[in-house]
Scaffold this motif. Structure first.
Motif, PDB file in Angstrom:
ATOM      1  N   VAL A  27       0.859  -1.186   0.000  1.00 28.04           N
ATOM      2  CA  VAL A  27       0.000   0.000   0.000  1.00 28.04           C
ATOM      3  C   VAL A  27       0.896   1.237   0.000  1.00 28.04           C
ATOM      4  O   VAL A  27       1.663   1.460   0.937  1.00 28.04           O
ATOM      5  N   GLY A  28       0.824   1.992  -1.062  1.00 27.37           N
ATOM      6  CA  GLY A  28       1.655   3.178  -1.188  1.00 27.37           C
ATOM      7  C   GLY A  28       3.110   2.899  -1.516  1.00 27.37           C
ATOM      8  O   GLY A  28       3.907   3.833  -1.584  1.00 27.37           O
ATOM      9  N   ALA A  29       3.469   1.621  -1.714  1.00 28.75           N
ATOM     10  CA  ALA A  29       4.888   1.248  -1.854  1.00 28.75           C
ATOM     11  C   ALA A  29       5.701   1.963  -0.779  1.00 28.75           C
ATOM     12  O   ALA A  29       6.769   2.521  -1.031  1.00 28.75           O
ATOM     13  N   GLU A  30       5.176   1.923   0.457  1.00 33.77           N
ATOM     14  CA  GLU A  30       5.698   2.746   1.546  1.00 33.77           C
ATOM     15  C   GLU A  30       6.755   1.996   2.359  1.00 33.77           C
ATOM     16  O   GLU A  30       6.480   0.957   2.962  1.00 33.77           O
ATOM     17  N   LEU A  31       7.939   2.542   2.387  1.00 32.00           N
ATOM     18  CA  LEU A  31       9.003   2.043   3.238  1.00 32.00           C
ATOM     19  C   LEU A  31       8.578   2.182   4.698  1.00 32.00           C
ATOM     20  O   LEU A  31       8.164   3.264   5.125  1.00 32.00           O
ATOM     21  N   PHE A  32       8.689   1.101   5.476  1.00 31.84           N
ATOM     22  CA  PHE A  32       8.323   1.221   6.888  1.00 31.84           C
ATOM     23  C   PHE A  32       9.394   0.689   7.834  1.00 31.84           C
ATOM     24  O   PHE A  32       9.252   0.819   9.053  1.00 31.84           O
ATOM     25  N   SER A  33      10.473   0.146   7.299  1.00 29.97           N
ATOM     26  CA  SER A  33      11.523  -0.358   8.179  1.00 29.97           C
ATOM     27  C   SER A  33      12.861  -0.348   7.467  1.00 29.97           C
ATOM     28  O   SER A  33      12.968  -0.768   6.320  1.00 29.97           O
ATOM     29  N   ILE A  34      13.872   0.170   8.148  1.00 28.82           N
ATOM     30  CA  ILE A  34      15.272   0.017   7.742  1.00 28.82           C
ATOM     31  C   ILE A  34      16.048  -0.379   8.996  1.00 28.82           C
ATOM     32  O   ILE A  34      16.046   0.363   9.982  1.00 28.82           O
ATOM     33  N   HIS A  75       4.831   6.186   7.796  1.00 29.54           N
ATOM     34  CA  HIS A  75       6.272   6.002   7.963  1.00 29.54           C
ATOM     35  C   HIS A  75       7.070   6.783   6.920  1.00 29.54           C
ATOM     36  O   HIS A  75       7.998   7.502   7.254  1.00 29.54           O
ATOM     37  N   SER A  76       6.702   6.596   5.644  1.00 32.73           N
ATOM     38  CA  SER A  76       7.455   7.228   4.550  1.00 32.73           C
ATOM     39  C   SER A  76       6.614   7.240   3.279  1.00 32.73           C
ATOM     40  O   SER A  76       6.958   6.598   2.291  1.00 32.73           O
ATOM     41  N   PRO A  77       5.500   7.965   3.275  1.00 32.73           N
ATOM     42  CA  PRO A  77       4.628   7.956   2.096  1.00 32.73           C
ATOM     43  C   PRO A  77       5.249   8.700   0.917  1.00 32.73           C
ATOM     44  O   PRO A  77       6.012   9.656   1.097  1.00 32.73           O
ATOM     45  N   VAL A  78       4.902   8.242  -0.294  1.00 34.36           N
ATOM     46  CA  VAL A  78       5.260   8.991  -1.494  1.00 34.36           C
ATOM     47  C   VAL A  78       4.157  10.016  -1.752  1.00 34.36           C
ATOM     48  O   VAL A  78       2.973   9.726  -1.559  1.00 34.36           O
ATOM     49  N   LEU A  79       4.553  11.215  -2.134  1.00 36.29           N
ATOM     50  CA  LEU A  79       3.606  12.303  -2.383  1.00 36.29           C
ATOM     51  C   LEU A  79       3.479  12.475  -3.894  1.00 36.29           C
ATOM     52  O   LEU A  79       4.417  12.902  -4.552  1.00 36.29           O
ATOM     53  N   PHE A  80       2.316  12.094  -4.428  1.00 31.60           N
ATOM     54  CA  PHE A  80       2.094  12.143  -5.875  1.00 31.60           C
ATOM     55  C   PHE A  80       0.595  12.064  -6.135  1.00 31.60           C
ATOM     56  O   PHE A  80      -0.092  11.280  -5.471  1.00 31.60           O
ATOM     57  N   PRO A  81       0.045  12.817  -7.087  1.00 30.40           N
ATOM     58  CA  PRO A  81       0.695  13.702  -8.052  1.00 30.40           C
ATOM     59  C   PRO A  81       0.840  15.156  -7.585  1.00 30.40           C
ATOM     60  O   PRO A  81       1.157  16.019  -8.399  1.00 30.40           O
TER      61      PRO A  81
END
Length: 283
Positions: free
Chosen positions: A17-24, A44-50
């Protein structure tokens, strides 16, 4: 669903969902991403688009038609498809659809590519204009990094000494008000008072990277050579800091709705491809 990639130094996990990074995590299993506590902020780290930020009245006009588009756009809430994966990299894809065309009448593909290289995670954005007309858009990152313990023991070190000018937000729009952020030895000490009026919006800056320090010891570096604008943000009393490289930002109070005239907007020619990337390095 989630996908995990790893190498000998770093493991990263991404939500479909959102191709959202949630862990490193590093090889000692230390987590560097914000936990997503909904009491403060549930992402955690959503992409903002468009779009990046907020449109005035949450709307814009195109070809004489008014469209509604919520803050930061829709990509962060949509399910991406995994189109390619190996042990240390993965490519996620989102294509325009009947649903997206209701709020954004353009034909596109958005790819988000995560690649681990030694101690770094490279995050790459590719935007494909699949239509027969020029396409306006913004895109940005919103990663939140965990800061354990006392917030004021952390500082940010900019790559360069510079005279930083940031813009204030009013009702989520950029006001015609700006302040100076004074650096000392290229650093600012974090405190919640900095964010009493929400995010700090830098339309331009000279630095291409920011390093997070704990008690003056560097532990994480975000490099964003491709991106012209940047946001810094946290919630009062929350244990994270967002370092947000952007192409674009919220509307100004003076904007009148034409998306092509929006400050910071990108315009992609038909059948053209936009590409940008940033990295998160564990030090």
């Amino acid at each position: 669903m989630t996908t995990k990639i790893s190498n000998s130094n770093v493991t990263a996990q991404i939500n479909h969902v959102g191709a959202e990074l949630f862990s490193i995590k590093n090889k000692e299993n230390k987590e560097f991403m914000w936990e997503g506590n909904p009491k403060f902020w549930g992402k955690h780290s959503p992409v903002l688009f468009p779009i990046v930020g907020t449109l005035k009245n949450n709307s814009y006009s195109y070809n004489g038609i008014d469209y509604q588009l919520a803050r930061h756009g829709f990509a962060r809430d949509m399910v991406f498809e995994v189109v390619q994966k190996n042990k240390n990299s993965v490519i996620f894809s989102l294509n325009s659809s009947e649903e997206t065309r209701k709020t954004y009448p353009f034909e596109f593909e958005l790819q988000i590519i995560y690649t681990l290289i030694e101690n770094s995670l490279m995050v790459e954005y590719k935007v494909f204009n699949k239509g027969n007309t020029i396409m306006p858009f913004s895109i940005g990152a919103h990663p939140a990094f965990a800061l354990d313990g006392n917030f004021e023991k952390y500082s940010l070190e900019f790559e360069k000494e510079e005279n930083l000018e940031y813009f204030l937000l009013e009702n989520d729009l950029i006001a015609n008000k700006k302040k100076q952020l004074e650096l000392k030895n290229k650093k600012i000490n974090l405190n919640y008072q900095l964010f009493e009026n929400d995010a700090l919006i830098f339309k331009t800056l000279e630095s291409n990277s920011i390093t997070i320090l704990e008690n003056l010891k560097p532990f994480l570096k975000v490099t964003f050579e491709d991106f012209p604008s940047l946001g810094l943000w946290t919630k009062i009393d929350a244990s994270f800091i967002c370092i947000e490289p952007w192409f674009g930002y919220s509307d100004t109070n003076e904007h009148f709705g034409n998306l092509f005239e929006k400050e910071g907007i990108q315009v992609l020619s038909e059948n053209d491809i936009f590409n940008s990337k940033f990295s998160i390095e564990i030090l």
